[in-house]
Every structure is written in structure tokens, then in C-alpha cells.
Design a protein around this motif. Structure first.
Motif, PDB file in Angstrom:
ATOM      1  N   GLN A 146       8.195  17.730 -15.142  1.00  0.00           N
ATOM      2  CA  GLN A 146       8.446  18.231 -16.495  1.00  0.00           C
ATOM      3  C   GLN A 146       7.142  18.483 -17.231  1.00  0.00           C
ATOM      4  O   GLN A 146       7.001  19.434 -17.992  1.00  0.00           O
ATOM      5  CB  GLN A 146       9.305  17.217 -17.271  1.00  0.00           C
ATOM      6  CG  GLN A 146       9.721  17.692 -18.657  1.00  0.00           C
ATOM      7  CD  GLN A 146      10.638  18.884 -18.641  1.00  0.00           C
ATOM      8  OE1 GLN A 146      11.486  18.995 -17.735  1.00  0.00           O
ATOM      9  NE2 GLN A 146      10.475  19.772 -19.622  1.00  0.00           N
ATOM     10  N   GLU A 150       5.838  21.913 -19.047  1.00  0.00           N
ATOM     11  CA  GLU A 150       5.441  21.997 -20.445  1.00  0.00           C
ATOM     12  C   GLU A 150       4.023  22.541 -20.590  1.00  0.00           C
ATOM     13  O   GLU A 150       3.724  23.300 -21.531  1.00  0.00           O
ATOM     14  CB  GLU A 150       5.548  20.627 -21.086  1.00  0.00           C
ATOM     15  CG  GLU A 150       6.995  20.130 -21.196  1.00  0.00           C
ATOM     16  CD  GLU A 150       7.062  18.705 -21.720  1.00  0.00           C
ATOM     17  OE1 GLU A 150       5.976  18.086 -21.876  1.00  0.00           O
ATOM     18  OE2 GLU A 150       8.177  18.220 -21.988  1.00  0.00           O
ATOM     19  N   GLN A 153       4.230  26.246 -20.277  1.00  0.00           N
ATOM     20  CA  GLN A 153       4.775  26.867 -21.481  1.00  0.00           C
ATOM     21  C   GLN A 153       3.713  26.951 -22.587  1.00  0.00           C
ATOM     22  O   GLN A 153       3.576  27.969 -23.267  1.00  0.00           O
ATOM     23  CB  GLN A 153       5.978  26.047 -21.973  1.00  0.00           C
ATOM     24  CG  GLN A 153       6.643  26.589 -23.233  1.00  0.00           C
ATOM     25  CD  GLN A 153       7.317  27.911 -23.024  1.00  0.00           C
ATOM     26  OE1 GLN A 153       7.911  28.145 -21.962  1.00  0.00           O
ATOM     27  NE2 GLN A 153       7.225  28.799 -24.030  1.00  0.00           N
TER      28      GLN A 153
END
Length: 386
Positions: A146, A150, A153
């Protein structure tokens, strides 16, 4: 006593014969008189006094203040439109123009640099966007963490922000380039204002500045006229101005050349008369004059004769032979069947030489003679050659 009577009688008889002969000679004998004959194609002219003027007159000067370093024209010269008339010292303005040209080049280089940075930022953004798309797909499958998703992003959003900043910088650089180009154009215009050029084909009639002098902004340096616009402004008595129209022939006689006439034509008639002098302003322009023609000295006095009309055939009599003239009619002497008679007639156009047109029917021949022994009913005959 008886001897004196015949002598007195003879003297009295002689006196009576002399007096009677004199009376007959002066009052009764047939006399020769001059008579008027019909004239053909008589020009009716109207006289006016005026001056030479120019319709197009321009006082030209510089829009800026400066020192005159060149004067290329003088009064009397004919110049073409765009010809250099005078020039101001422009060293300082040329330096400003070179500086604005360098600033424009610098702005163009900055724009090219920011455009390259924008392209690079766009490529970086697309690469970060592609990486983020893959990681967001893999994080759902559990193939990446994860945290890695992130980070991808965040990297995409940072790249997008950088691209937007570079895009704004590019627009600023484009505006700065336009500003530099405008400043260069302004400096070029100001530099051009250091030169005074003829606005039209003209003749210089006055020069008010000399080399080395200071020409102030808006101050006239030259007075120019359009040679083709030269005309004579004449003043015609409004009582004689009836029938004047555009295109009529006119003849001009200059004060400097009284023995020459120049053919012109009427090109303008003012629509308002001078209320003080009761005259009409009429403008005539030369038909064949070139820029170096004699009719080029403004302000010179000129006499103008305008051909108002041509009478095909009519009788004319000098006004001095008319009695009781009231502007329309008068009494003249006529010769009818060998006897003198008075006749009331109507008159028309009046000529410049003092003759006047007879418009009504005349019985017999018109007498135009200044004899003092004209009597009603006296025998007379036309003088040979009259």
C-alpha cells in the motif's frame, strides 16, 4: 442818308444768310451717324479681383524635441511624398532601440527555455501517471504494498503540479516577449520621428529652422502646399454673379504679368456670400499649369474674367449712349427711314467694355454715336464703315 441804306440792307441780308446757313448746317442738314450692327458669339464675362491661394496647405514639424542635424529641402523646391525633409540627432534613441532589441531577444530565449521545460515536465508527468496506474492495479492484487501505491500516487500529483507551474511560466514568458516586442516597436517609432518626411507630393513655400537649431515638438519647420491645389480666390459682385457655375472658363491676369492671361476654369463657388462686401467667392484653377507655372506665388493679386455665357447673336450699344437707364430699360437713338428717332428698349447682359445687350425689338437701326447735334426727326444716314 440814302447811300447808307443799301449798305445796311446788304449787311443785314448777309447776316441773315450766314445765320440761316449756320442754322441749316447745324440743325437741318443730313448728318452721318455711326450705327450698331448685330454681333456674333459674344462672350459675357464677369470681372473679379482675387489672390493666388492653395487649397492644401500643411505646416509640418517634428513630434519630438531635438537638435537639427540635417536639412534636405528649401523653399521653392518640389518634393515627392515620403522624401526626407529634415532630421534630428538620434544617437540616444538608436541606443534605446538596440537595448530594446536585446531585451526582445532575451525574452525570446526565455520563452524557448520555458517551452522546453514544459515539454520535459509533460513527459515526466505522463511517466509518473503510467507508474501510478500500474501500482494502483497491482495493489489490488496484493503484488505491491500500500505504501508503494501511495508513493506512486503522490509522485503523479507532484509531476502534475510541476507541469502546471511550467505552463504558467511559459505563458508569462510569452507575455514578456510580447512586451519586449512592443517596447522595441515603440522605440523604432520614436526613432522614425527623428526624421521629417513629406506627407504628399508638395512644394516647399517656407522653411523656419536652420541647421543646428532646436526644433520643439509641434513647431512648424516647413510649410508645404500641394501644387495641384493652387487656385485663385476671386471676389465677384453678387449683383453680377447670377449664372456662374462650376466648369465655366475663366481668364486670369497676374499683377506681376499684366500683359499675359492664363486660361482657368471655375472649380468652386462658396455657398455663402460675404455679408459685408456683398461679394461672392469664386475659385478658379489653371487647366494646363505645371508645378513650376507662373501661378505659384501665393498671395499675389490677380484679375479674373469668367465667361458666364456666349450670346450667339445680338445688338449691343455702349451704355453712355443710353438715356434714363434703370437697370432694365432705357432710351436710345434709332435711324428710321433716314430720320432720327428715340425709342425705349429693354436691355439684358452687360459687357465688361461698357456695352449692353438690347433684348427687345428695335425699329430701324441703332445709333451709337456721341454727336451732340442729334435731333428728333433730323435727316441722317449711316456712316460708311460703322
Amino acid at each position: 442818308m440814302s447811300s447808307r441804306a443799301p449798305r445796311l440792307a446788304a449787311g443785314l441780308l448777309t447776316t441773315l444768310i450766314v445765320v440761316g446757313g449756320g442754322y441749316y448746317w447745324y440743325f437741318m442738314r443730313e448728318i452721318p451717324v455711326r450705327t450698331a450692327a448685330p454681333e456674333q458669339n459674344v462672350e459675357v464675362r464677369v470681372f473679379g479681383i482675387g489672390t493666388i491661394e492653395a487649397q492644401v496647405v500643411s505646416k509640418v514639424g517634428f513630434q519630438i524635441t531635438g537638435k537639427l542635424i540635417a536639412i534636405e529641402a528649401d523653399q521653392g523646391e518640389v518634393v515627392k511624398a515620403g522624401a526626407l525633409l529634415a532630421k534630428l540627432d538620434d544617437d540616444a534613441q538608436r541606443a534605446k532601440l538596440r537595448k530594446s532589441e536585446a531585451a526582445q531577444q532575451q525574452a525570446a530565449a526565455n520563452l524557448a527555455k520555458t517551452q522546453a521545460q514544459r515539454e520535459r515536465a509533460e513527459v515526466t508527468y505522463q511517466q509518473k501517471k503510467s507508474v501510478n496506474l500500474r501500482r494502483q492495479t497491482l495493489v489490488g492484487r496484493g503484488s505491491v504494498s500500500q505504501e508503494a501505491a501511495e508513493d506512486a500516487q503522490a509522485a503523479e500529483e507532484i509531476a502534475l503540479g510541476d507541469a502546471r507551474i511550467i505552463e504558467a511560466d511559459t505563458r508569462v514568458a510569452a507575455v514578456l516577449q510580447d512586451d519586449a516586442a512592443s517596447q522595441r516597436q515603440i522605440d523604432a517609432v520614436v526613432l522614425a520621428q527623428h526624421e521629417l518626411r513629406a506627407p504628399f507630393d508638395a512644394r516647399v513655400i517656407a522653411r523656419s529652422k536652420e541647421l543646428g537649431g532646436i526644433a520643439n515638438a509641434g513647431e512648424a519647420v516647413f510649410t508645404l502646399i500641394a501644387p495641384a491645389s493652387i487656385w485663385v480666390k476671386a471676389y465677384v459682385d453678387e449683383a453680377l454673379a447670377g449664372g456662374l457655375s462650376i466648369g465655366q472658363r475663366a481668364f486670369v491676369r497676374l499683377r506681376s504679368e499684366p500683359n499675359r492671361t492664363f486660361e482657368t476654369e471655375v472649380v468652386r463657388i462658396d455657398q455663402e456670400n460675404d455679408r459685408l462686401t456683398e461679394e461672392r467667392r469664386v475659385y478658379v484653377r489653371c487647366r494646363v499649369c505645371n508645378p513650376e507655372h507662373q501661378i505659384r506665388y501665393l498671395g499675389e493679386q490677380a484679375e479674373v474674367e469668367i465667361v458666364k455665357k456666349i450670346i450667339p447673336s445680338s445688338l449691343f450699344v455702349p451704355l453712355k449712349f443710353v438715356e434714363g437707364y434703370d437697370g432694365r430699360s432705357g432710351t436710345i437713338w434709332t435711324l428710321q427711314e433716314g430720320r432720327l428717332a428715340r425709342q425705349r428698349v429693354q436691355f439684358g447682359e452687360r459687357l465688361l467694355d461698357g456695352r449692353i445687350q438690347i433684348t427687345s425689338d428695335v425699329q430701324g437701326q441703332v445709333v451709337a454715336d456721341d454727336r451732340t447735334d442729334l435731333r428728333e426727326g433730323r435727316a441722317a444716314r449711316p456712316r460708311s464703315g460703322s
